[in-house]
Design a protein around this motif. Sequence first.
Motif, mmCIF file in Angstrom:
data_model
loop_
_atom_site.group_PDB
_atom_site.id
_atom_site.type_symbol
_atom_site.label_atom_id
_atom_site.label_comp_id
_atom_site.label_asym_id
_atom_site.label_seq_id
_atom_site.Cartn_x
_atom_site.Cartn_y
_atom_site.Cartn_z
ATOM 1 N N LYS A 13 0.836 -1.218 0.000
ATOM 2 C CA LYS A 13 0.000 0.000 0.000
ATOM 3 C C LYS A 13 0.863 1.257 0.000
ATOM 4 O O LYS A 13 0.605 2.200 -0.742
ATOM 5 C CB LYS A 13 -0.927 0.008 1.213
ATOM 6 N N GLU A 14 1.879 1.252 0.848
ATOM 7 C CA GLU A 14 2.769 2.413 0.962
ATOM 8 C C GLU A 14 3.511 2.692 -0.334
ATOM 9 O O GLU A 14 3.833 3.844 -0.647
ATOM 10 C CB GLU A 14 3.769 2.159 2.091
ATOM 11 N N SER A 15 3.770 1.666 -1.128
ATOM 12 C CA SER A 15 4.513 1.825 -2.386
ATOM 13 C C SER A 15 3.717 2.558 -3.458
ATOM 14 O O SER A 15 4.295 3.079 -4.405
ATOM 15 C CB SER A 15 4.933 0.459 -2.929
ATOM 16 N N ASN A 16 2.397 2.541 -3.338
ATOM 17 C CA ASN A 16 1.498 3.121 -4.346
ATOM 18 C C ASN A 16 1.601 2.443 -5.710
ATOM 19 O O ASN A 16 1.188 3.010 -6.716
ATOM 20 C CB ASN A 16 1.714 4.633 -4.497
ATOM 21 N N LYS A 46 0.271 0.098 -8.423
ATOM 22 C CA LYS A 46 -1.055 -0.428 -8.744
ATOM 23 C C LYS A 46 -0.987 -1.857 -9.267
ATOM 24 O O LYS A 46 -1.800 -2.701 -8.913
ATOM 25 C CB LYS A 46 -1.760 0.471 -9.773
ATOM 26 N N GLY A 48 -3.294 -2.469 -6.658
ATOM 27 C CA GLY A 48 -2.746 -1.896 -5.431
ATOM 28 C C GLY A 48 -2.721 -2.812 -4.227
ATOM 29 O O GLY A 48 -2.379 -2.370 -3.127
#
Length: 135
Positions: free
Chosen positions: A27-30, A32, A103
């Motif tokens: 999630k933190e990486s963004n 998708k 994501g």
Amino acid sequence: MQKIIILRTDNHNRLYDITSKVREIVKESNVKNGIVSVYARGSTAAIMIQENWDESVQNDVVTLLNRMIPSGIWEHDHQDNNGDAHLKAGLVGPSETIPVVDGNAGLSTWQNIFFCEFDGPRQRREIVVTVIADN
């Protein structure tokens, strides 16, 4: 993006669920769509994707590996008495690669990511999580 999960283990042989930590990093990486690599540092540990319904499957994995690879009979035991841990880790493998889909870690309902400890307890284990976008 790359992060390291630090884990303290409290058993000699046990599977530790690290799914929520890996999901947070995804999630933190963004990112998708792409992949997330989960890698156990150390030659007596491994990463496994396994059922998460209850602890019976994880316990069965440990029981199976202990029966297949008993302790105390390996040449390496003359060095530091953990020959079985090296063999278990080698058999399971140090990493898993999971797709990132919309994501999220692309696991099914019953799949979780486990750190496999075969030579614990340990004060510090490191798991390298690398998220890579497909573009």
